[in-house]
Design an enzyme around this catalytic site. Structure first.
Site, PDB file in Angstrom:
ATOM      1  N   LYS A  22       0.834  -1.204   0.000  1.00 40.94           N
ATOM      2  CA  LYS A  22       0.000   0.000   0.000  1.00 40.94           C
ATOM      3  C   LYS A  22       0.873   1.259   0.000  1.00 40.94           C
ATOM      4  CE  LYS A  22      -2.770   0.869   3.719  1.00 40.94           C
ATOM      5  NZ  LYS A  22      -2.586   2.277   4.098  1.00 40.94           N
ATOM      6  N   SER A  23       1.865   1.295   0.886  1.00 41.04           N
ATOM      7  CA  SER A  23       2.708   2.506   0.980  1.00 41.04           C
ATOM      8  C   SER A  23       3.444   2.776  -0.327  1.00 41.04           C
ATOM      9  CB  SER A  23       3.750   2.326   2.089  1.00 41.04           C
ATOM     10  OG  SER A  23       3.131   2.313   3.345  1.00 41.04           O
ATOM     11  N   ARG A  27       2.932   5.991  -3.098  1.00 38.07           N
ATOM     12  CA  ARG A  27       4.061   6.845  -3.507  1.00 38.07           C
ATOM     13  C   ARG A  27       4.246   6.805  -5.014  1.00 38.07           C
ATOM     14  NH1 ARG A  27       4.324   5.732   1.570  1.00 38.07           N
ATOM     15  NH2 ARG A  27       5.612   6.858   3.070  1.00 38.07           N
ATOM     16  N   GLY A  98      -5.021   8.043   5.103  1.00 37.45           N
ATOM     17  CA  GLY A  98      -4.150   9.042   5.735  1.00 37.45           C
ATOM     18  C   GLY A  98      -2.943   9.350   4.872  1.00 37.45           C
ATOM     19  N   ASP A 320       1.923  -1.102  12.075  1.00 39.99           N
ATOM     20  CA  ASP A 320       0.647  -1.601  11.549  1.00 39.99           C
ATOM     21  C   ASP A 320       0.399  -3.065  11.922  1.00 39.99           C
ATOM     22  OD1 ASP A 320       0.148   0.867  10.435  1.00 39.99           O
ATOM     23  OD2 ASP A 320       0.969   0.346   8.482  1.00 39.99           O
TER      24      ASP A 320
HETATM   25  C1  S3P Z   1       2.393   4.919   6.179  1.00 36.41           C
HETATM   26  C2  S3P Z   1       2.991   5.264   7.346  1.00 36.41           C
HETATM   27  C3  S3P Z   1       2.486   4.857   8.663  1.00 36.41           C
HETATM   28  C4  S3P Z   1       1.533   3.663   8.554  1.00 36.41           C
HETATM   29  C5  S3P Z   1       0.529   3.826   7.461  1.00 36.41           C
HETATM   30  C6  S3P Z   1       1.215   4.036   6.116  1.00 36.41           C
HETATM   31  C7  S3P Z   1       2.978   5.428   4.910  1.00 36.41           C
HETATM   32  O1  S3P Z   1       1.780   5.928   9.230  1.00 36.41           O
HETATM   33  O2  S3P Z   1       0.868   3.448   9.788  1.00 36.41           O
HETATM   34  O3  S3P Z   1      -0.300   2.674   7.388  1.00 36.41           O
HETATM   35  O4  S3P Z   1       2.616   4.936   3.826  1.00 36.41           O
HETATM   36  O5  S3P Z   1       3.817   6.329   4.974  1.00 36.41           O
HETATM   37  P1  S3P Z   1       2.538   7.142  10.021  1.00 36.41           P
HETATM   38  O6  S3P Z   1       3.383   7.848   9.050  1.00 36.41           O
HETATM   39  O7  S3P Z   1       1.419   7.983  10.536  1.00 36.41           O
HETATM   40  O8  S3P Z   1       3.311   6.477  11.102  1.00 36.41           O
END
Ligand code: S3P
Length: 434
Positions: A22-23, A27, A98, A320
């Site tokens: 996902k991350s 990006r 988020g 996570d």
């Molecule tokens: C993420 C960073 C983490 C993680 C989120 C995805 C990211 O959050 O918990 O699921 O993709 O950079 P934080 O940056 O708030 O720690």
């Protein structure tokens, strides 16, 4: 939607490539939108969160062609590049994501546009000042709700590079500031209290940007850098693999191979913790992909488990995975302590409170001491009914607990898994059927 998970009557067996990371997918979509020209993203995660990023960059003027690929989505993205983003006539909806919201705040802060970001109920309760305050020091302006949450209107403009000392280790905040730093004059430095995931530092050079890493906590970019288009392939998500890894570890006789998993050290501390607890697992590294280490993870079930002590410094690299590791800790003989995990309170739900409640409902001993989560095993888990609280990772963590409970576990709001792992139930059933 309610899901009922029955106790596993046989070991879990098989080999699975869980959905893409996902991350990394977020990006790839966002960096491609910034680049001047056509980028290609292979095996992007096909799930609601990444769809939020795709729809957001489309609304801001990038063209995204989406087609099904072998292991996810194939994306062809024509970035806005020199043109810059266009302010849409309506708010940009970040859904539950988020990462989409916080990274976009950093991106938009450097352009002469005013854009409003909104999100779903969960995202609208999450803190945004951790991003807007440091970005404001660089010259961006923001209108936030009085609680410091979405909706947020960003008024971007010329930025000046800054030194940022973060008080929370957050890859989302770090990334937002680095992306703003690329549009700023001068140098932008971000220093974190503990290392958070570093996908941004690895991927920006693939898009032609220079990133200097002073040490594991400090990263720096020079301003006025332009991204060029790139090709990126996304490996499988270790956070999704963690649910199946814990399921395999808990059910005696299991043997599960998780293929093509991103083995970035800032993401796989859960595997270290599982090993420390006594889980029988092996890792077979393969060739790197797009600057990320990738390989197969094999987990065998039924080993006797010891409790673990997870220090604060390790937490960002497994943040996570804490709910599902808490489920694993129910099978260990003694008290497992996750230290300084207060950040769990501001994830897609209050995961600290929800984890303790769900474990209690199943008959386990768990408590919060200040910002520590303590789980005392071994527990005889029994069936229970509870809600996912709309949180994908809670739905999956407690489905795993259901496999080793004495009766069925019923989870309301199970559709939340669509955020990161839409076919979770199918994959779990396939392993249970062998
Ligand atoms: C993420 C960073 C983490 C993680 C989120 C995805 C990211 O959050 O918990 O699921 O993709 O950079 P934080 O940056 O708030 O720690």
């Amino acid at each position: 939607m309610r899901a009922v998970i029955d106790p596993a009557e046989q070991p879990l067996r098989g080999s699975i490539r869980v959905p893409s990371d996902k991350s990394i997918s977020h990006r790839a979509v966002l960096f491609a939108a910034l680049a001047h020209g056509r980028s290609v993203v292979r095996d992007a995660l096909d799930a609601a969160d990444v769809r939020s990023s795709i729809e957001a960059v489309r609304a801001l003027g990038a063209a995204v062609d989406v087609s099904p690929g072998d292991c996810g989505l194939s994306l062809v993205i024509d970035g806005w590049g020199d043109r810059g983003p266009a302010a849409p006539p309506h708010p940009v909806d970040c859904g539950n994501s988020g990462t989409t919201a916080r990274l976009l705040l950093g991106i938009l802060g450097g352009y002469q546009v005013s854009v409003t970001l909104v999100g779903d109920r969960s995202l609208s309760g999450r803190p945004m000042r951790r991003v807007t305050e440091p970005l404001a020091r660089m010259g961006a302006r923001f209108d936030l709700s009085p609680q410091g949450t979405l909706p947020v209107t960003v008024h971007g403009g010329p930025l000046v590079g800054c030194n940022h000392e973060l008080t929370v280790a957050s890859a989302q905040v770090k990334t937002a500031l680095l992306l703003a730093g690329l549009r700023a004059t001068g140098t932008t430095t971000v220093r974190e209290p503990a290392p958070s995931r570093d996908h941004t530092e690895r991927m920006l050079p693939v898009f032609g940007a220079q990133v200097e890493r002073e040490d594991s906590l400090t990263v720096r970019v020079q301003g006025l850098q332009i991204l060029r288009p790139a090709e990126v392939a996304v490996p499988a998500d270790p956070s999704s693999a963690a649910f199946l890894a814990v399921a395999a570890a808990l059910v005696p006789g299991s043997e599960v191979v998780l293929r093509d998993v991103c083995l970035n050290p800032t993401r796989i501390a859960f595997l270290d913790v599982m090993r420390r607890m006594g889980v029988d697992l092996s890792i077979a590294p393969g060739p790197d992909a797009g600057g990320e280490p990738v390989g197969d993870v094999t987990v065998r079930g039924g080993a006797p488990l010891r409790p673990a002590d997870v220090p604060p410094h390790e937490v960002p690299a497994l943040i996570d995975e804490v709910p599902v590791l808490a489920v694993l800790a129910c099978a260990a003989h003694g008290a497992t302590r996750f230290r300084s995990v207060g950040e769990l309170r501001v994830k897609e739900s209050d995961r600290l409170d929800a984890t303790v409640h769900a474990l209690h409902a199943m008959g386990a001993q768990a408590r919060v001491e200040d910002d520590d989560l303590v789980v005392v095993g071994p527990a005889n888990l029994h069936g229970a009914e509870f809600s996912s609280r709309g949180d994908h990772r809670l739905a999956m963590a407690f489905a795993v607990a259901g496999l080793v409970a004495s009766g069925p576990v019923s989870i309301d709001g199970f559709e939340a898994v669509a955020v990161s792992y839409p076919r979770f139930s199918e994959d779990l059933h396939a392993l249970v059927r062998g």
